[in-house]
Design a protein around this motif. Structure first.
Motif, mmCIF file in Angstrom:
data_model
loop_
_atom_site.group_PDB
_atom_site.id
_atom_site.type_symbol
_atom_site.label_atom_id
_atom_site.label_comp_id
_atom_site.label_asym_id
_atom_site.label_seq_id
_atom_site.Cartn_x
_atom_site.Cartn_y
_atom_site.Cartn_z
ATOM 1 N N THR A 123 6.224 -6.019 -13.260
ATOM 2 C CA THR A 123 6.395 -4.879 -12.376
ATOM 3 C C THR A 123 5.650 -5.101 -11.067
ATOM 4 O O THR A 123 4.520 -5.567 -11.061
ATOM 5 C CB THR A 123 5.849 -3.594 -13.038
ATOM 6 O OG1 THR A 123 6.520 -3.381 -14.268
ATOM 7 C CG2 THR A 123 6.031 -2.386 -12.148
ATOM 8 N N GLU A 124 6.295 -4.778 -9.970
ATOM 9 C CA GLU A 124 5.644 -4.767 -8.665
ATOM 10 C C GLU A 124 5.561 -3.319 -8.208
ATOM 11 O O GLU A 124 6.540 -2.592 -8.262
ATOM 12 C CB GLU A 124 6.442 -5.561 -7.629
ATOM 13 C CG GLU A 124 6.282 -7.037 -7.727
ATOM 14 C CD GLU A 124 6.883 -7.771 -6.533
ATOM 15 O OE1 GLU A 124 7.420 -7.107 -5.603
ATOM 16 O OE2 GLU A 124 6.829 -8.998 -6.536
ATOM 17 N N MET A 125 4.408 -2.919 -7.770
ATOM 18 C CA MET A 125 4.224 -1.570 -7.244
ATOM 19 C C MET A 125 3.748 -1.676 -5.809
ATOM 20 O O MET A 125 2.870 -2.478 -5.492
ATOM 21 C CB MET A 125 3.211 -0.793 -8.080
ATOM 22 C CG MET A 125 3.674 -0.512 -9.466
ATOM 23 S SD MET A 125 2.462 0.505 -10.313
ATOM 24 C CE MET A 125 3.491 1.188 -11.581
ATOM 25 N N ARG A 126 4.338 -0.853 -4.972
ATOM 26 C CA ARG A 126 3.983 -0.821 -3.559
ATOM 27 C C ARG A 126 3.537 0.585 -3.206
ATOM 28 O O ARG A 126 4.073 1.562 -3.722
ATOM 29 C CB ARG A 126 5.177 -1.205 -2.688
ATOM 30 C CG ARG A 126 5.654 -2.612 -2.950
ATOM 31 C CD ARG A 126 6.916 -2.949 -2.160
ATOM 32 N NE ARG A 126 7.449 -4.228 -2.571
ATOM 33 C CZ ARG A 126 7.074 -5.392 -2.068
ATOM 34 N NH1 ARG A 126 6.142 -5.433 -1.133
ATOM 35 N NH2 ARG A 126 7.594 -6.527 -2.500
ATOM 36 N N ALA A 127 2.573 0.666 -2.326
ATOM 37 C CA ALA A 127 2.057 1.957 -1.900
ATOM 38 C C ALA A 127 1.664 1.871 -0.435
ATOM 39 O O ALA A 127 1.401 0.787 0.086
ATOM 40 C CB ALA A 127 0.853 2.354 -2.751
ATOM 41 N N HIS A 132 -4.259 -8.958 -8.760
ATOM 42 C CA HIS A 132 -4.613 -9.142 -7.366
ATOM 43 C C HIS A 132 -3.799 -8.145 -6.556
ATOM 44 O O HIS A 132 -2.590 -8.034 -6.725
ATOM 45 C CB HIS A 132 -4.309 -10.571 -6.893
ATOM 46 C CG HIS A 132 -5.174 -11.577 -7.563
ATOM 47 N ND1 HIS A 132 -6.439 -11.883 -7.117
ATOM 48 C CD2 HIS A 132 -4.975 -12.333 -8.662
ATOM 49 C CE1 HIS A 132 -6.967 -12.782 -7.905
ATOM 50 N NE2 HIS A 132 -6.108 -13.077 -8.861
ATOM 51 N N ILE A 133 -4.485 -7.424 -5.704
ATOM 52 C CA ILE A 133 -3.819 -6.453 -4.850
ATOM 53 C C ILE A 133 -3.794 -7.017 -3.439
ATOM 54 O O ILE A 133 -4.824 -7.428 -2.904
ATOM 55 C CB ILE A 133 -4.545 -5.090 -4.873
ATOM 56 C CG1 ILE A 133 -4.521 -4.522 -6.287
ATOM 57 C CG2 ILE A 133 -3.923 -4.132 -3.864
ATOM 58 C CD1 ILE A 133 -5.368 -3.284 -6.463
ATOM 59 N N GLN A 181 0.689 5.999 -9.067
ATOM 60 C CA GLN A 181 1.841 5.309 -9.643
ATOM 61 C C GLN A 181 1.484 4.648 -10.978
ATOM 62 O O GLN A 181 2.272 4.683 -11.938
ATOM 63 C CB GLN A 181 2.372 4.261 -8.674
ATOM 64 C CG GLN A 181 3.028 4.829 -7.438
ATOM 65 C CD GLN A 181 3.513 3.732 -6.522
ATOM 66 O OE1 GLN A 181 4.152 2.775 -6.966
ATOM 67 N NE2 GLN A 181 3.213 3.857 -5.239
ATOM 68 N N LEU A 182 0.310 4.025 -11.044
ATOM 69 C CA LEU A 182 -0.126 3.376 -12.288
ATOM 70 C C LEU A 182 -0.323 4.404 -13.406
ATOM 71 O O LEU A 182 0.035 4.157 -14.563
ATOM 72 C CB LEU A 182 -1.411 2.581 -12.050
ATOM 73 C CG LEU A 182 -1.233 1.280 -11.276
ATOM 74 C CD1 LEU A 182 -2.581 0.791 -10.764
ATOM 75 C CD2 LEU A 182 -0.557 0.232 -12.135
ATOM 76 N N LEU A 183 -0.890 5.554 -13.074
ATOM 77 C CA LEU A 183 -1.070 6.608 -14.078
ATOM 78 C C LEU A 183 0.270 7.125 -14.584
ATOM 79 O O LEU A 183 0.449 7.350 -15.786
ATOM 80 C CB LEU A 183 -1.897 7.764 -13.497
ATOM 81 C CG LEU A 183 -3.382 7.479 -13.335
ATOM 82 C CD1 LEU A 183 -4.037 8.569 -12.490
ATOM 83 C CD2 LEU A 183 -4.064 7.378 -14.691
ATOM 84 N N THR A 184 1.227 7.288 -13.690
ATOM 85 C CA THR A 184 2.566 7.735 -14.097
ATOM 86 C C THR A 184 3.228 6.699 -14.992
ATOM 87 O O THR A 184 3.829 7.041 -16.021
ATOM 88 C CB THR A 184 3.436 8.008 -12.852
ATOM 89 O OG1 THR A 184 2.831 9.058 -12.098
ATOM 90 C CG2 THR A 184 4.845 8.394 -13.236
ATOM 91 N N VAL A 237 0.803 -4.638 -5.750
ATOM 92 C CA VAL A 237 0.199 -5.213 -6.958
ATOM 93 C C VAL A 237 1.327 -5.682 -7.872
ATOM 94 O O VAL A 237 2.364 -5.028 -7.980
ATOM 95 C CB VAL A 237 -0.736 -4.207 -7.692
ATOM 96 C CG1 VAL A 237 0.021 -3.013 -8.224
ATOM 97 C CG2 VAL A 237 -1.498 -4.896 -8.816
ATOM 98 N N ARG A 238 1.124 -6.841 -8.473
ATOM 99 C CA ARG A 238 2.069 -7.385 -9.450
ATOM 100 C C ARG A 238 1.388 -7.327 -10.815
ATOM 101 O O ARG A 238 0.324 -7.915 -11.008
ATOM 102 C CB ARG A 238 2.440 -8.817 -9.105
ATOM 103 C CG ARG A 238 3.293 -8.928 -7.877
ATOM 104 C CD ARG A 238 3.634 -10.392 -7.549
ATOM 105 N NE ARG A 238 4.299 -10.490 -6.278
ATOM 106 C CZ ARG A 238 3.682 -10.669 -5.110
ATOM 107 N NH1 ARG A 238 2.368 -10.781 -5.076
ATOM 108 N NH2 ARG A 238 4.363 -10.752 -3.998
ATOM 109 N N LEU A 239 2.028 -6.629 -11.754
ATOM 110 C CA LEU A 239 1.457 -6.470 -13.082
ATOM 111 C C LEU A 239 1.930 -7.587 -14.008
ATOM 112 O O LEU A 239 2.926 -8.266 -13.729
ATOM 113 C CB LEU A 239 1.850 -5.108 -13.655
ATOM 114 C CG LEU A 239 1.502 -3.897 -12.779
ATOM 115 C CD1 LEU A 239 1.953 -2.611 -13.456
ATOM 116 C CD2 LEU A 239 0.020 -3.869 -12.474
ATOM 117 N N ALA A 240 1.243 -7.763 -15.115
ATOM 118 C CA ALA A 240 1.560 -8.830 -16.068
ATOM 119 C C ALA A 240 2.971 -8.693 -16.639
ATOM 120 O O ALA A 240 3.582 -9.686 -17.026
ATOM 121 C CB ALA A 240 0.531 -8.841 -17.196
#
Length: 89
Positions: free
Chosen positions: A32-36, A8-9, A68-71, A26-29
Protein backbone atom coordinates in the motif's frame (compact mmCIF):
# COMPACT_ATOMS: atom_id res chain seq x y z
CA UNK A 1 11.76 -14.42 17.45
CA UNK A 2 11.88 -10.68 16.93
CA UNK A 3 11.03 -9.10 13.60
CA UNK A 4 12.32 -5.70 12.63
CA UNK A 5 10.03 -3.64 10.41
CA UNK A 6 10.67 -0.15 9.13
CA UNK A 7 8.93 2.40 6.99
CA UNK A 8 10.46 5.31 5.19
CA UNK A 9 8.39 8.42 4.71
CA UNK A 10 9.26 10.73 1.84
CA UNK A 11 8.47 14.38 2.35
CA UNK A 12 8.63 17.08 -0.34
CA UNK A 13 8.03 20.79 0.04
CA UNK A 14 6.95 23.51 -2.33
CA UNK A 15 7.21 27.14 -1.33
CA UNK A 16 5.57 29.90 -3.26
CA UNK A 17 5.41 33.32 -1.69
CA UNK A 18 3.83 33.02 1.76
CA UNK A 19 2.41 29.54 1.10
CA UNK A 20 4.25 26.29 1.91
CA UNK A 21 2.89 22.89 0.93
CA UNK A 22 4.15 19.46 2.00
CA UNK A 23 3.51 16.12 0.36
CA UNK A 24 4.17 12.91 2.30
CA UNK A 25 4.42 9.39 0.90
CA UNK A 26 4.77 6.11 2.79
CA UNK A 27 5.00 2.62 1.31
CA UNK A 28 3.78 -0.13 3.62
CA UNK A 29 4.99 -3.74 3.70
CA UNK A 30 1.71 -4.91 2.14
CA UNK A 31 2.39 -2.77 -0.94
CA UNK A 32 0.00 0.00 0.00
CA UNK A 33 1.13 3.53 -0.79
CA UNK A 34 -0.42 6.36 1.17
CA UNK A 35 -0.09 10.00 0.25
CA UNK A 36 -0.96 12.99 2.35
CA UNK A 37 -0.70 16.75 2.05
CA UNK A 38 -0.44 19.70 4.37
CA UNK A 39 -0.04 23.39 3.89
CA UNK A 40 0.45 26.64 5.71
CA UNK A 41 0.29 30.27 4.79
CA UNK A 42 2.41 32.97 6.39
CA UNK A 43 0.64 36.14 7.45
CA UNK A 44 1.99 39.15 5.52
CA UNK A 45 3.21 40.79 8.75
CA UNK A 46 5.14 37.67 9.89
CA UNK A 47 8.89 37.42 9.23
CA UNK A 48 10.02 35.17 6.38
CA UNK A 49 11.00 31.88 8.11
CA UNK A 50 10.85 29.09 5.52
CA UNK A 51 11.87 26.37 8.00
CA UNK A 52 8.88 27.16 10.22
CA UNK A 53 6.52 26.93 7.25
CA UNK A 54 8.01 23.56 6.33
CA UNK A 55 7.61 22.27 9.88
CA UNK A 56 3.95 23.30 10.07
CA UNK A 57 3.11 21.97 6.60
CA UNK A 58 4.95 18.70 7.37
CA UNK A 59 3.12 18.29 10.68
CA UNK A 60 -0.21 18.74 8.93
CA UNK A 61 0.73 16.23 6.22
CA UNK A 62 1.87 13.70 8.84
CA UNK A 63 -1.36 14.26 10.78
CA UNK A 64 -3.31 13.46 7.59
CA UNK A 65 -1.14 10.37 7.08
CA UNK A 66 -1.75 9.25 10.67
CA UNK A 67 -5.50 9.55 10.13
CA UNK A 68 -5.29 7.43 6.99
CA UNK A 69 -3.25 4.76 8.80
CA UNK A 70 -5.78 4.63 11.65
CA UNK A 71 -8.64 4.23 9.18
CA UNK A 72 -6.77 1.44 7.36
CA UNK A 73 -6.08 -0.37 10.64
CA UNK A 74 -9.73 0.00 11.71
CA UNK A 75 -10.94 -1.46 8.41
CA UNK A 76 -8.53 -4.40 8.69
CA UNK A 77 -9.67 -5.14 12.25
CA UNK A 78 -13.32 -4.88 11.23
CA UNK A 79 -12.74 -7.28 8.32
CA UNK A 80 -11.80 -10.13 10.68
CA UNK A 81 -13.72 -9.25 13.83
CA UNK A 82 -17.36 -10.24 14.35
CA UNK A 83 -17.63 -7.52 16.99
CA UNK A 84 -18.41 -4.03 15.69
CA UNK A 85 -15.56 -1.66 16.40
CA UNK A 86 -15.29 2.09 16.52
CA UNK A 87 -12.96 3.90 14.19
CA UNK A 88 -9.64 4.56 15.84
CA UNK A 89 -8.67 8.13 16.48
Amino acid sequence: MQTLVGWHIEMEFHEEGPRTTAAALVRLADGTEMRAHGYTSRHPSDPDQLRVGEEIAAARALNDLASQLLTKAHNEIQAVSPVPTHPLS
